[in-house]
Scaffold this motif. Structure first.
Motif, PDB file in Angstrom:
ATOM      1  N   PHE A   1       0.787  -1.229   0.000  1.00  0.00           N
ATOM      2  CA  PHE A   1       0.000   0.000   0.000  1.00  0.00           C
ATOM      3  C   PHE A   1       0.823   1.287   0.000  1.00  0.00           C
ATOM      4  O   PHE A   1       0.255   2.373   0.070  1.00  0.00           O
ATOM      5  CB  PHE A   1      -0.915   0.040   1.241  1.00  0.00           C
ATOM      6  CG  PHE A   1      -1.997  -0.990   1.244  1.00  0.00           C
ATOM      7  CD1 PHE A   1      -3.137  -0.838   0.461  1.00  0.00           C
ATOM      8  CD2 PHE A   1      -1.904  -2.120   2.043  1.00  0.00           C
ATOM      9  CE1 PHE A   1      -4.147  -1.793   0.473  1.00  0.00           C
ATOM     10  CE2 PHE A   1      -2.902  -3.078   2.060  1.00  0.00           C
ATOM     11  CZ  PHE A   1      -4.034  -2.910   1.270  1.00  0.00           C
ATOM     12  N   ALA A   2       2.143   1.193  -0.063  1.00  0.00           N
ATOM     13  CA  ALA A   2       3.007   2.363   0.139  1.00  0.00           C
ATOM     14  C   ALA A   2       2.669   3.032   1.468  1.00  0.00           C
ATOM     15  O   ALA A   2       2.679   4.259   1.596  1.00  0.00           O
ATOM     16  CB  ALA A   2       2.881   3.358  -1.011  1.00  0.00           C
ATOM     17  N   ASP A   3       2.373   2.211   2.466  1.00  0.00           N
ATOM     18  CA  ASP A   3       1.963   2.690   3.781  1.00  0.00           C
ATOM     19  C   ASP A   3       3.214   2.865   4.635  1.00  0.00           C
ATOM     20  O   ASP A   3       3.528   2.051   5.506  1.00  0.00           O
ATOM     21  CB  ASP A   3       0.998   1.684   4.406  1.00  0.00           C
ATOM     22  CG  ASP A   3       0.353   2.185   5.690  1.00  0.00           C
ATOM     23  OD1 ASP A   3       0.697   3.302   6.125  1.00  0.00           O
ATOM     24  OD2 ASP A   3      -0.489   1.452   6.245  1.00  0.00           O
ATOM     25  N   GLY A   4       3.952   3.937   4.337  1.00  0.00           N
ATOM     26  CA  GLY A   4       5.181   4.168   5.078  1.00  0.00           C
ATOM     27  C   GLY A   4       5.781   5.518   4.758  1.00  0.00           C
ATOM     28  O   GLY A   4       5.294   6.254   3.899  1.00  0.00           O
ATOM     29  N   ILE A   5       6.841   5.832   5.455  1.00  0.00           N
ATOM     30  CA  ILE A   5       7.534   7.110   5.303  1.00  0.00           C
ATOM     31  C   ILE A   5       9.030   6.844   5.216  1.00  0.00           C
ATOM     32  O   ILE A   5       9.497   5.730   5.475  1.00  0.00           O
ATOM     33  CB  ILE A   5       7.236   8.058   6.481  1.00  0.00           C
ATOM     34  CG1 ILE A   5       7.612   7.392   7.813  1.00  0.00           C
ATOM     35  CG2 ILE A   5       5.767   8.480   6.478  1.00  0.00           C
ATOM     36  CD1 ILE A   5       7.423   8.270   9.029  1.00  0.00           C
ATOM     37  N   TYR A   6       9.784   7.876   4.860  1.00  0.00           N
ATOM     38  CA  TYR A   6      11.233   7.707   4.749  1.00  0.00           C
ATOM     39  C   TYR A   6      11.950   9.006   5.070  1.00  0.00           C
ATOM     40  O   TYR A   6      11.353  10.072   5.117  1.00  0.00           O
ATOM     41  CB  TYR A   6      11.613   7.201   3.355  1.00  0.00           C
ATOM     42  CG  TYR A   6      11.543   8.240   2.247  1.00  0.00           C
ATOM     43  CD1 TYR A   6      12.708   8.823   1.747  1.00  0.00           C
ATOM     44  CD2 TYR A   6      10.327   8.635   1.703  1.00  0.00           C
ATOM     45  CE1 TYR A   6      12.654   9.772   0.725  1.00  0.00           C
ATOM     46  CE2 TYR A   6      10.264   9.572   0.689  1.00  0.00           C
ATOM     47  CZ  TYR A   6      11.429  10.143   0.204  1.00  0.00           C
ATOM     48  OH  TYR A   6      11.377  11.083  -0.795  1.00  0.00           O
ATOM     49  N   GLU A   7      13.242   8.900   5.274  1.00  0.00           N
ATOM     50  CA  GLU A   7      14.125  10.058   5.448  1.00  0.00           C
ATOM     51  C   GLU A   7      15.448   9.755   4.761  1.00  0.00           C
ATOM     52  O   GLU A   7      15.874   8.601   4.688  1.00  0.00           O
ATOM     53  CB  GLU A   7      14.393  10.362   6.928  1.00  0.00           C
ATOM     54  CG  GLU A   7      13.324  11.186   7.607  1.00  0.00           C
ATOM     55  CD  GLU A   7      13.200  12.597   7.059  1.00  0.00           C
ATOM     56  OE1 GLU A   7      14.218  13.145   6.561  1.00  0.00           O
ATOM     57  OE2 GLU A   7      12.096  13.157   7.136  1.00  0.00           O
ATOM     58  N   VAL A   8      16.098  10.798   4.264  1.00  0.00           N
ATOM     59  CA  VAL A   8      17.427  10.684   3.671  1.00  0.00           C
ATOM     60  C   VAL A   8      18.308  11.745   4.328  1.00  0.00           C
ATOM     61  O   VAL A   8      18.018  12.936   4.247  1.00  0.00           O
ATOM     62  CB  VAL A   8      17.395  10.902   2.149  1.00  0.00           C
ATOM     63  CG1 VAL A   8      18.802  10.810   1.578  1.00  0.00           C
ATOM     64  CG2 VAL A   8      16.473   9.885   1.477  1.00  0.00           C
ATOM     65  N   THR A   9      19.372  11.304   4.974  1.00  0.00           N
ATOM     66  CA  THR A   9      20.279  12.209   5.679  1.00  0.00           C
ATOM     67  C   THR A   9      21.656  12.155   5.029  1.00  0.00           C
ATOM     68  O   THR A   9      22.178  11.068   4.765  1.00  0.00           O
ATOM     69  CB  THR A   9      20.392  11.827   7.164  1.00  0.00           C
ATOM     70  OG1 THR A   9      19.086  11.810   7.751  1.00  0.00           O
ATOM     71  CG2 THR A   9      21.269  12.808   7.918  1.00  0.00           C
ATOM     72  N   ALA A  10      22.218  13.323   4.768  1.00  0.00           N
ATOM     73  CA  ALA A  10      23.545  13.386   4.153  1.00  0.00           C
ATOM     74  C   ALA A  10      24.623  12.996   5.158  1.00  0.00           C
ATOM     75  O   ALA A  10      24.492  13.219   6.369  1.00  0.00           O
ATOM     76  CB  ALA A  10      23.807  14.790   3.621  1.00  0.00           C
ATOM     77  N   VAL A  11      25.704  12.431   4.620  1.00  0.00           N
ATOM     78  CA  VAL A  11      26.878  12.084   5.421  1.00  0.00           C
ATOM     79  C   VAL A  11      28.084  12.773   4.804  1.00  0.00           C
ATOM     80  O   VAL A  11      28.349  12.642   3.613  1.00  0.00           O
ATOM     81  CB  VAL A  11      27.107  10.555   5.440  1.00  0.00           C
ATOM     82  CG1 VAL A  11      28.413  10.223   6.163  1.00  0.00           C
ATOM     83  CG2 VAL A  11      25.932   9.848   6.083  1.00  0.00           C
ATOM     84  N   LEU A  12      28.781  13.534   5.634  1.00  0.00           N
ATOM     85  CA  LEU A  12      29.997  14.224   5.186  1.00  0.00           C
ATOM     86  C   LEU A  12      31.092  13.974   6.201  1.00  0.00           C
ATOM     87  O   LEU A  12      30.865  14.108   7.414  1.00  0.00           O
ATOM     88  CB  LEU A  12      29.734  15.723   5.088  1.00  0.00           C
ATOM     89  CG  LEU A  12      30.184  16.216   3.749  1.00  0.00           C
ATOM     90  CD1 LEU A  12      29.201  16.930   3.115  1.00  0.00           C
ATOM     91  CD2 LEU A  12      31.024  17.216   3.726  1.00  0.00           C
ATOM     92  N   ASP A  13      32.262  13.585   5.715  1.00  0.00           N
ATOM     93  CA  ASP A  13      33.385  13.279   6.604  1.00  0.00           C
ATOM     94  C   ASP A  13      32.998  12.227   7.638  1.00  0.00           C
ATOM     95  O   ASP A  13      33.455  12.259   8.791  1.00  0.00           O
ATOM     96  CB  ASP A  13      33.884  14.552   7.314  1.00  0.00           C
ATOM     97  CG  ASP A  13      34.275  15.645   6.333  1.00  0.00           C
ATOM     98  OD1 ASP A  13      34.775  15.297   5.249  1.00  0.00           O
ATOM     99  OD2 ASP A  13      34.061  16.835   6.640  1.00  0.00           O
ATOM    100  N   GLY A  14      32.117  11.293   7.246  1.00  0.00           N
ATOM    101  CA  GLY A  14      31.695  10.234   8.142  1.00  0.00           C
ATOM    102  C   GLY A  14      30.730  10.668   9.223  1.00  0.00           C
ATOM    103  O   GLY A  14      30.510   9.933  10.189  1.00  0.00           O
ATOM    104  N   LYS A  15      30.111  11.841   9.057  1.00  0.00           N
ATOM    105  CA  LYS A  15      29.202  12.371  10.072  1.00  0.00           C
ATOM    106  C   LYS A  15      27.862  12.741   9.440  1.00  0.00           C
ATOM    107  O   LYS A  15      27.764  13.017   8.245  1.00  0.00           O
ATOM    108  CB  LYS A  15      29.821  13.596  10.748  1.00  0.00           C
ATOM    109  CG  LYS A  15      31.145  13.324  11.446  1.00  0.00           C
ATOM    110  CD  LYS A  15      31.732  14.598  12.011  1.00  0.00           C
ATOM    111  CE  LYS A  15      33.083  14.357  12.668  1.00  0.00           C
ATOM    112  NZ  LYS A  15      33.678  15.631  13.183  1.00  0.00           N
TER     113      LYS A  15
END
Length: 288
Positions: A32-46
């Motif tokens: 059902f596409a019954d969900g959410i998401y997030e995308v977080t950047a990583v720079l210098d391993g952080k």
């Protein structure tokens, strides 16, 4: 950095190789596409702007009545664990939360156990050619649902829009509703007027509240620039001095062509160039 089936992912309480990660065919995210998401950047391993991403995750979950199975602090620990296990220095951490798995039914059970998945992706974020040349955008009718402020995994309209944009040699699609730009298929849209004002639609149910946008607004204000929060038309965008997008995966990216028409002199302008420098400096200094 491990990639493909060799990388380590986190699924429902365990770190494991991607090849061993299995989801139920009855998961509501799949059915059902019954969900959410997030995308977080990583720079210098952080992690970059992690507080903003975790706050948006909690908001999206609350709006859909999804239960977070663990705290956001625990999620951050897992993200750091994935970064370390995969040797990731620059790239992204993807998180997906679904309502869980049960027999297919539009009405979901109240005692479902959520599905939580996290994985990393290696990606060059800073030293990219597009930041020096700018990207091309195609405008398309906005066919998405009315609650775009929720970061839903239901992304078919964006997938189709990006495919159509790519077929015409463009890098991103700008969604248009009632003659006005709402946002990019996977980004926030901006123009800069000839008198130096940054213009972008205000946060509402029409648009996703961008985390990179939120950070950039504060940075711009500290630098003496102001953001005029209002809608703008495609014609206004094409006549602007500069244009750009923001997202976790592009940071601040200049737009130099819209529907084939050059913006300004067709090259990244001084304001966008400076904004990107300011944001990258912020990302390096504040990442944790």
């Amino acid at each position: 950095m491990a990639g493909g089936q060799d990388r380590i992912v986190w699924l429902n309480g365990s770190y494991l190789p991607a090849a061993e990660a299995k989801l139920s065919i009855f998961d509501r995210g799949f059915l059902f596409a019954d969900g959410i998401y997030e995308v977080t950047a990583v720079l210098d391993g952080k992690l970059v702007d992690s507080d903003l991403h975790m706050a948006r995750l909690e908001r999206s979950a609350r709006e859909l009545g999804l239960r977070l199975p663990i705290t956001t602090a625990a999620i951050e620990e897992i993200e750091h664990g994935l970064i370390e296990r995969n040797g990731l220095q620059e790239g992204l951490v993807y998180l997906q939360l679904t309502r869980g798995a049960e027999e297919r039914n539009f009405l979901f059970g109240e005692e479902l156990e959520p599905t939580l998945l996290l994985l990393t992706q290696a990606k060059v974020l800073v030293d990219v050619a597009a930041a020096r040349t700018g990207i091309a955008v195609k405008t398309l009718a906005d066919l998405r649902w009315a609650r775009r402020d929720i970061k839903s995994v239901s992304l078919l309209p964006q997938v189709l829009a990006k495919r159509e944009a790519k077929a015409e040699g463009c890098d991103e699609a700008w969604m248009v509703e009632d003659g006005h730009v709402t946002e990019g298929a996977s980004s926030t849209a901006y123009i800069i007027t000839h008198d130096g004002k940054i213009v972008s639609p205000a946060n509402s149910q029409r648009t996703l509240p961008g985390c990179t946008r939120q950070a950039l607004v504060q940075l711009a204000e500290e630098g003496g620039l102001t953001l005029e929060q209002r809608r703008f038309t495609v014609e206004e965008a094409q006549a602007a001095a500069e244009a750009f997008i923001t997202s976790a995966s592009t940071f601040v990216m200049p737009v130099t062509r819209i529907d084939g028409k050059p913006i300004g002199d067709g090259k990244p302008g001084p304001v966008v160039t400076r904004l990107r420098e300011i944001y990258v400096d912020h990302a390096r200094a504040s990442a944790r």
